[in-house]
Design a protein around this motif. Structure first.
Motif, PDB file in Angstrom:
ATOM      1  N   LEU B 141      48.177  68.568  93.200  1.00 29.65           N
ATOM      2  CA  LEU B 141      46.737  68.803  93.180  1.00 29.65           C
ATOM      3  C   LEU B 141      46.444  70.297  93.234  1.00 29.65           C
ATOM      4  O   LEU B 141      47.182  71.065  93.840  1.00 29.65           O
ATOM      5  N   ALA B 142      45.364  70.689  92.582  1.00 29.67           N
ATOM      6  CA  ALA B 142      44.886  72.066  92.658  1.00 29.67           C
ATOM      7  C   ALA B 142      43.395  72.023  92.916  1.00 29.67           C
ATOM      8  O   ALA B 142      42.735  71.003  92.671  1.00 29.67           O
ATOM      9  N   THR B 143      42.851  73.111  93.409  1.00 25.60           N
ATOM     10  CA  THR B 143      41.398  73.218  93.579  1.00 25.60           C
ATOM     11  C   THR B 143      40.819  73.745  92.272  1.00 25.60           C
ATOM     12  O   THR B 143      41.107  74.864  91.874  1.00 25.60           O
ATOM     13  N   TYR B 144      40.054  72.937  91.599  1.00 32.20           N
ATOM     14  CA  TYR B 144      39.355  73.395  90.394  1.00 32.20           C
ATOM     15  C   TYR B 144      37.985  73.892  90.831  1.00 32.20           C
ATOM     16  O   TYR B 144      37.315  73.221  91.615  1.00 32.20           O
ATOM     17  N   TYR B 145      37.575  75.028  90.336  1.00 32.95           N
ATOM     18  CA  TYR B 145      36.220  75.470  90.691  1.00 32.95           C
ATOM     19  C   TYR B 145      35.445  75.916  89.463  1.00 32.95           C
ATOM     20  O   TYR B 145      35.987  76.470  88.518  1.00 32.95           O
ATOM     21  N   ASN B 146      34.145  75.637  89.514  1.00 37.61           N
ATOM     22  CA  ASN B 146      33.236  75.980  88.431  1.00 37.61           C
ATOM     23  C   ASN B 146      32.729  77.406  88.662  1.00 37.61           C
ATOM     24  O   ASN B 146      31.960  77.656  89.584  1.00 37.61           O
ATOM     25  N   LYS B 147      33.195  78.350  87.834  1.00 39.13           N
ATOM     26  CA  LYS B 147      32.861  79.768  88.057  1.00 39.13           C
ATOM     27  C   LYS B 147      31.355  80.020  87.983  1.00 39.13           C
ATOM     28  O   LYS B 147      30.818  80.789  88.760  1.00 39.13           O
ATOM     29  N   ASP B 148      30.681  79.345  87.061  1.00 38.42           N
ATOM     30  CA  ASP B 148      29.234  79.555  86.897  1.00 38.42           C
ATOM     31  C   ASP B 148      28.489  79.309  88.200  1.00 38.42           C
ATOM     32  O   ASP B 148      27.605  80.073  88.569  1.00 38.42           O
ATOM     33  N   LEU B 149      28.846  78.202  88.882  1.00 37.97           N
ATOM     34  CA  LEU B 149      28.107  77.858  90.089  1.00 37.97           C
ATOM     35  C   LEU B 149      28.346  78.892  91.186  1.00 37.97           C
ATOM     36  O   LEU B 149      27.417  79.289  91.888  1.00 37.97           O
ATOM     37  N   PHE B 150      29.592  79.343  91.317  1.00 35.25           N
ATOM     38  CA  PHE B 150      29.870  80.373  92.329  1.00 35.25           C
ATOM     39  C   PHE B 150      29.154  81.673  91.968  1.00 35.25           C
ATOM     40  O   PHE B 150      28.615  82.356  92.826  1.00 35.25           O
ATOM     41  N   ASP B 151      29.149  82.002  90.656  1.00 38.97           N
ATOM     42  CA  ASP B 151      28.464  83.222  90.214  1.00 38.97           C
ATOM     43  C   ASP B 151      26.981  83.156  90.520  1.00 38.97           C
ATOM     44  O   ASP B 151      26.391  84.105  91.025  1.00 38.97           O
ATOM     45  N   GLN B 152      26.377  82.021  90.173  1.00 38.10           N
ATOM     46  CA  GLN B 152      24.934  81.894  90.388  1.00 38.10           C
ATOM     47  C   GLN B 152      24.589  81.968  91.859  1.00 38.10           C
ATOM     48  O   GLN B 152      23.552  82.493  92.239  1.00 38.10           O
ATOM     49  N   ALA B 153      25.466  81.408  92.707  1.00 34.16           N
ATOM     50  CA  ALA B 153      25.195  81.427  94.148  1.00 34.16           C
ATOM     51  C   ALA B 153      25.646  82.751  94.760  1.00 34.16           C
ATOM     52  O   ALA B 153      25.440  82.981  95.956  1.00 34.16           O
ATOM     53  N   LYS B 154      26.284  83.587  93.942  1.00 33.64           N
ATOM     54  CA  LYS B 154      26.813  84.878  94.406  1.00 33.64           C
ATOM     55  C   LYS B 154      27.778  84.690  95.579  1.00 33.64           C
ATOM     56  O   LYS B 154      27.689  85.352  96.610  1.00 33.64           O
ATOM     57  N   VAL B 155      28.680  83.743  95.429  1.00 39.23           N
ATOM     58  CA  VAL B 155      29.698  83.472  96.446  1.00 39.23           C
ATOM     59  C   VAL B 155      31.057  83.731  95.803  1.00 39.23           C
ATOM     60  O   VAL B 155      31.245  83.458  94.612  1.00 39.23           O
TER      61      VAL B 155
END
Lengths: 491, 406, 379
Positions: B141-155
């Motif tokens: 297993l790996a952690t998949y993350y949506n870059k757009d959402l982190f970018d928009q939340a500035k996290v």
């Protein structure tokens, strides 16, 4: 309600005829209203499944009744784009010499300079099935994009009512006439089914419309305080030159194209349709002959142990198939004690013949015929006997020619049962997938695509496989009803 | 009477004709390879056969035939019992034990060398000291993350150094910034995802599920759902983590490399990245599950030598390299660790790299627990996430069910 | 069959007419007998035999006595399967019998266009279990249409309630007025119902437009009825409930045809005579129609019991849609599952023991209902 009528009925027997007539009409109105309501309930699921099978994503929420595939404007565009792609306007395609012009419009808020989107023809496999692996040519390797042209810039309001501009760009995708085949230079440049296209719009450019509605809108940016509406950053097309059928019946073309047998490369779904037809024909052939013979014997001939046999047959009809399937599975596994080797089959598992033999003559079919033969007058046989005909001759020459109506019902019910057979097909047919019949093939769709939520393919497959039965039903409705009537009249 | 004979004869012909048209003969040394009929599997194995096996085996006069098998787990048992199983076939991790116990699988000791393969993978297929399968490919297993959402939340994006606390902080921030309808992650009520956290605590499937370490992981996993930072996939109408990340409304999900093909087909433009599973803040270790499928040889094969040759070719370095470089599956050979593919930029090579590294980072346990066990844990997860029972109750009930096995 | 003809010339003492007919009968029956003897008789005997052994397809079967029966009776999965089967059978048989009877009575009218409605109503019965089950799985998905409809009703409940109350008041007012004039208006007087509904709709619409009655704005609550272990009212697992709805939906039309055939056999003069005696349609239904349909009802219930006890297809298809096994498993599927156990070797002994159980239950249920359930009603 009953009490009130009982009280009021007698003194008003000479009620106003107009009053009564009005009630009769109203009552008929309500009956029709209820009937129509019930019709929606009974046809509803199939109808909704059929309509939604055209959607790109039938699992969308909230579900829409009118969607892109039902918009006539898209039909026209899909036709024109299909023609421009060099294929025909119905099935689409991408051929050397194609030149596809395409418009896309954005709303741009004040203070932001309209900028052309980034457009690309991605190298993308079609779906997840084996069909995707069979493809060797990709439109991405042959398509040439011209620089984007800004064709219009007019003032317009943003979705939140603030002033802005509406900008339109023209995208042109070419397939040069003199393109070389990249896989095999000796061959002419390939003809492809699809031209995928991705349009990445610049920041804060709100997509409004395009010549053809996109297959999907991606990277949807969430609303924020200064911009209280979401907008997609990517407009993605599975096929820019789909043609009308390719666009409206996208899922149906996928059903045939995306599932391919790895061994033969043929469409699996097509194989399943053929297998199902073969099975239905075999079943009908054996049932007509054998069920009539057995039904006649049980209806008219006397033989020792007739009653015991009758009880036994009833018993076979009561006991579920799951009770006996293990033995039947093993019997088929060694080809009915090696009998199948006579025609060269080691095992009857994974073969339509095995599936056919396991229910060669159904007890239900025999009963249906028995029921029918009992309604025929006995004089027929008696006169035949006087003429010196044997029982067999009587049956084939006198009785069978009269069995038309019952045979009609028998054929229809048998066809329906065989076309829909699930349990025994699941037991007998395991692999390769080429040997499946439609019901278990569809179930494999369910396992395959259901887990990823790709219901477009599942619904299209389901609707398509229901079609033959529905057509059969509409044409031969009478026999369906008679089949039920014959089997039900045994009380 | 004549008519009846004619009919019967016609009938016989029909049977014979239909029968012969549905059967095909076999001649010479043919090795039949059987594999699960899966989305990518079929194409992949077929590719390997055409590119590597057929050219290499032609000089020995060995022909290779491939049969993808639908409903694999059921079909292979039946075929083994009937003696119609392929010569070389898949041995999935979760059914390996049962199939080996049938005595129909050839031990590979002395026939095939298992030294270059990742040892935790070999262990999965070792029973009674004998090796029964060579891993074809594997997943973690790996952690998949949506870059757009982190970018928009500035996290900041999740990274390999995150532990449960810093990771859930990031998720909570994303969720808060984007508002209702958006979630930090998808936590299904599924042992096959949750166990990655449980293993991080040092817990093992041999221990009880009421063990304090297990309870700690369980509490973390279910609390995140209850606080609405995480969501069960079904709540947002997703079937699994891949669906969640595809929806564009969930910032992260825990999946293996199998999600790549799905995302390529269903969200081709999604901007995503991957990182390793977050660390347990107490033990400073991470856990992971090992999913794998091996190649095994049928004991009843008529030509063991040829079958061994086929198996060796299927798991050869060249074959695994090809599969890896096309981004189809992960290699089981240690020597491919340094392959250039893993250093490529782009979401897919990066994700494959993360999944490959996952196999040797922290406590990695093969996923081969019996269904009764996983079902019991799944039910406990579900009932706590839905708020229908407390952690203690749920785990006690689950342990009760697990005790009933045997 | 070949035998029969060649022996035709044998001495007449043995070859009398009776024996000849019997032989012809056996010839006619031969293929049918072949099918049911091999694929039923032999199979049934073998099932009994295996149920006393530990067969697993690989080893030679060993006799283990009643172990398999003891084991399944204490096995949780089997007990769940048994409970699910009985629950399913009871509910579906009841629902489909009542539904089919109601529908048949409605359709048994001399009105124009009845053929169309019969065709429409029969539609669900003709499609395969796979097709209709897949469509139902799709309808009942968390974001499916059913979820949407339920949410819509939830949000519009205030409007619906307003409409019902207003409609009822209007109806009551009209009926009272008519009765005061001496007309025999019933509470559901069809003509008044028309005006009540129409005016009710208009008033509700106006109240909504004036913002007095508002549409709710509950967010969509995705229903989880497929991949869940939860139970409706704590009794019926939700996935099983979906199967119940689906199965009732597809079986009603066929059973309705039986009732329709039965209704057409009821003598018209009975109804005419009772009308003259002042019987209401409800009374006619109760005292004429239902008793006359008793034999058909018996048949319908028998078919229903047999059909529901062997429910298999839907469970198998739901399994592919990730419904938990315990929430859907029936006896028929238990047998299949044990025989093709994916997590190990086939457990033929347990499977066949379950199969025998299923056969016994089916036979007993049919006998019970033959004895008590139907024959006693209406007498």
């Amino acid at each position: 309600m009953q009490a009130s009528t009982a009280v009021n009925l007698k003194p008003n027997l000479k009620a106003d005829p107009n009053w009564l007539a009005r009630r009769r009409w109203a009552r008929a109105g309500w009956v029709y209203f209820m009937l129509i309501l019930f019709s929606f309930v009974f046809i509803g699921p199939l109808l909704m499944g059929t309509i939604s099978s055209l959607k790109t994503n039938p699992d969308e929420y909230p579900p829409r009744i009118f969607f892109e595939q039902l918009r006539p404007a898209n039909w026209v565009s899909a036709f024109q784009l299909g023609t421009a792609g060099g294929g025909d306007g119905f099935l689409g395609g991408f051929r050397p010499g194609a030149k596809i012009n395409f418009d896309v419009s954005y709303l741009v808020p004040q203070g932001i300079t309209p900028t052309a989107p980034e457009v690309s023809v991605p190298k993308r496999r079609a779906g997840a099935g084996a069909g995707a692996f069979a493809a060797t040519d990709y439109a991405a390797d042959y398509a040439v994009l011209e620089p984007l042209k800004q064709t219009a810039l007019v003032p317009a309001n943003m979705p939140d009512g603030k002033p802005g501009q509406k900008v339109t760009y023209q995208i042109t995708v070419n397939y040069p006439q003199n393109a070389k085949n990249l896989n095999d230079p000796t061959k002419p440049a390939p003809i492809m089914d699809r031209v995928p296209l991705d349009i990445n719009s610049p920041n804060e450019h709100v997509y409004t419309s395009a010549t053809l509605d996109p297959t999907r809108l991606e990277r949807i940016f969430a609303p924020i305080a200064s911009r209280p509406y979401p907008y997609p950053r990517v407009q993605s097309y599975d096929n820019l030159a789909p043609g009308v059928i390719g666009y409206v019946f996208r899922n149906y073309t996928r059903v045939f194209k995306e599932t391919r047998s790895i061994t033969t490369g043929q469409s699996l779904f097509f194989n399943w349709v053929i297998n199902s037809f073969l099975f239905v024909i075999l079943r009908i052939a054996s049932t007509i002959v054998l069920a009539s013979m057995a039904g006649y014997a049980m209806a008219r001939l006397n033989f020792p142990f007739k009653n015991a046999f009758f009880v036994f047959v009833i018993f076979t009809m009561t006991v579920p198939g799951q009770v006996t399937f293990i033995s039947n599975y093993l019997v088929l596994k060694d080809g009915i004690w090696g009998l199948s080797k006579l025609w060269g089959q080691q095992s009857l598992l994974n073969s339509i013949v095995g599936l056919w033999l396991i229910g060669l003559v159904g007890a239900g079919a025999v009963f249906l015929m028995k029921q029918f033969f009992e309604t025929l007058p006995r004089e027929l046989e008696e006169s035949a006997k006087i003429d010196g005909a044997s029982t067999t001759q009587t049956f084939w020459r006198v009785i069978m020619p009269l069995a038309g109506p019952a045979l009609g019902a028998l054929v229809i019910t048998t066809a329906q049962g065989a076309w829909n057979e699930y349990f025994w097909a699941l037991v007998v047919l395991a692999n390769p997938q080429d040997i499946y019949t439609l019901p278990i093939g569809l179930n494999s769709f369910n396992r395959f695509y259901g887990s990823t939520g790709d219901y477009g393919l599942i619904l299209a497959g389901a609707v398509f496989s229901a079609l033959p039965v529905i057509i059969l039903f509409i044409v031969f409705q009478r026999y369906f009803v008679e089949g039920v009537a014959f089997s039900g009249s045994k009380e | 009477m004549k008519q009846k004979y004619a009919l019967l004869a016609a009938f016989g012909l029909l049977v014979a004709g239909a029968g012969s048209s549905l059967v095909s003969g076999q001649t010479g040394t043919t090795i039949v390879i059987g594999g699960r009929d899966g989305v990518t599997d079929t194409g992949l194995v077929n590719d390997l056969i055409n590119k590597f096996l057929k050219p290499a085996l032609a000089k020995d006069g060995i022909d290779v035939k491939y049969t993808p098998i639908g409903d694999y787990d059921k079909a292979i048992v039946n075929q083994l019992s009937a003696g119609t199983a392929p010569d070389v076939f898949y041995l999935p991790d979760n059914t390996a034990k049962g199939l080996v116990s049938s005595g129909k699988i050839l031990p590979l000791n002395g026939l095939v060398s298992g030294t270059d393969f990742i040892s935790s993978l070999n262990q999965t297929y070792t029973f009674g000291g004998k090796l029964y399968g060579i891993v074809k490919d594997f997943n973690t297993l790996a952690t998949y993350y949506n870059k757009d959402l982190f970018d928009q939340a500035k996290v900041a994006y999740p990274n390999d150094k995150d532990d449960w606390n810093t990771f859930s902080d990031k998720l909570a921030k994303v969720q808060k910034a984007l508002g209702t309808g958006y979630y930090g992650t998808c936590f299904p009520a599924d042992y096959a995802r949750f166990a990655a956290f449980a293993y991080g605590t040092g817990w093992k499937p041999t221990k009880k599920v009421t063990d304090p370490s297990f309870v700690r992981a369980f509490q973390f996993y279910t609390d995140l759902v209850k606080s609405k930072v995480a969501v069960q996939p079904s709540t947002i109408s997703a079937g699994w983590g891949g669906d969640c990340i595809k929806s564009g409304k969930v910032a992260t999900a825990f999946e293996g490399a199998w999600a790549l093909g799905f995302l390529r087909d269903n969200a081709p433009n999604l901007q995503y990245g991957t990182s390793l599973i977050p660390l347990d803040p107490t033990t400073k270790r991470r856990g992971n599950l090992l999913f794998s499928v091996a190649w095994a040889i049928n004991k009843g094969t008529k030509n063991t030598d040829a079958a061994v040759k086929v198996l060796n070719l299927l798991t050869s370095k060249a074959a695994q390299e090809y599969v890896l470089e096309n981004g189809l599956a992960l290699p089981s050979r240690k020597s491919l660790q340094a392959n250039a593919y893993f250093k490529k930029s782009g979401a897919e090579p990066q994700a494959n790299n993360t999944v490959f590294r996952g196999a040797s980072s922290g406590n990695v346990v093969a996923f081969n627990q019996p269904p009764v066990f996983t079902d019991a844990v799944n039910e406990a997860l579900k009932s706590v996430m839905d708020g229908t029972s407390t952690v203690d109750e749920a785990l006690k009930r689950a342990q009760g069910k697990i005790d009933q096995i045997k | 069959m070949a035998q029969a003809s060649s022996q035709n010339k044998q001495p007449k003492t043995f070859w009398n007419e009776k024996n000849r007919e019997a032989l012809a009968a056996y010839g006619f029956l031969a293929p049918f007998v072949f099918t049911i003897v091999i694929f039923f008789g032999y199979a049934f005997v073998r099932t009994i035999y295996y149920s006393f052994t530990d067969y697993d397809l690989f080893k030679t079967p060993n006799f283990v006595g009643l172990d398999n029966y003891k084991n399944i009776l204490t096995e949780q999965l089997f007990n769940i399967a048994l409970a699910n089967t009985l629950l399913f059978s009871l509910i579906v048989t009841t629902l489909q019998t009542i539904g089919a009877l109601v529908l048949a009575v409605v359709l048994n009218q001399k009105l124009r266009g009845m053929l169309f409605f019969r065709t429409a109503y029969y539609m669900p019965s003709i499609t395969s279990s796979v097709v209709i089950t897949l469509i139902f799985i799709w309808l009942f998905r968390p974001t499916g249409i059913f979820s949407f409809v339920l949410n819509w009703f939830g949000n519009h409940s205030s409007l619906i309630l307003t409409f019902l109350v207003v409609g009822a008041l209007l109806q009551a007012a009209q009926v009272m007025y008519d009765r005061s004039k001496g007309y025999p208006a019933t509470a559901f007087d069809p003509a008044f119902l028309f005006t009540s509904v129409l005016v009710g709709l208009v008033i509700t619409f106006i109240l909504n437009a004036l913002n007095i009655v508002r549409v709710g704005d509950l967010p969509a609550q995705p229903l989880n009825w497929i991949a869940t272990r939860e139970k409706f009212l704590g009794i019926i697992p939700y996935p099983l409930l979906v199967i119940i709805i689906q199965n009732t939906f597809t079986t009603i039309p066929t059973l309705m045809l039986f009732f329709l055939a039965g209704l057409q056999g009821v003598s018209k003069s009975l109804y005419e005579a009772s009308s003259i005696d002042g019987a209401t349609p409800q009374e006619q239904l109760r005292y004429i129609t239902i008793p006359a349909l008793r034999p058909v009802t018996f048949y319908v219930v028998t078919v229903g019991v047999i059909g529901t006890l062997q429910m298999f297809d839907q469970v198998s298809i739901f399994e592919g849609a990730n419904a938990p096994l315990e929430s859907t498993i029936t006896l028929a599927f238990y047998v299949f599952k044990k025989a093709f156990d994916p997590s190990g070797l086939p457990k033929i002994g347990l499977a066949t023991a379950g199969a025998i159980f299923l056969a016994v239950i089916t036979t007993v249920m049919v006998m019970i209902q033959r004895r008590f359930v139907v024959s006693d009603t209406g007498s």
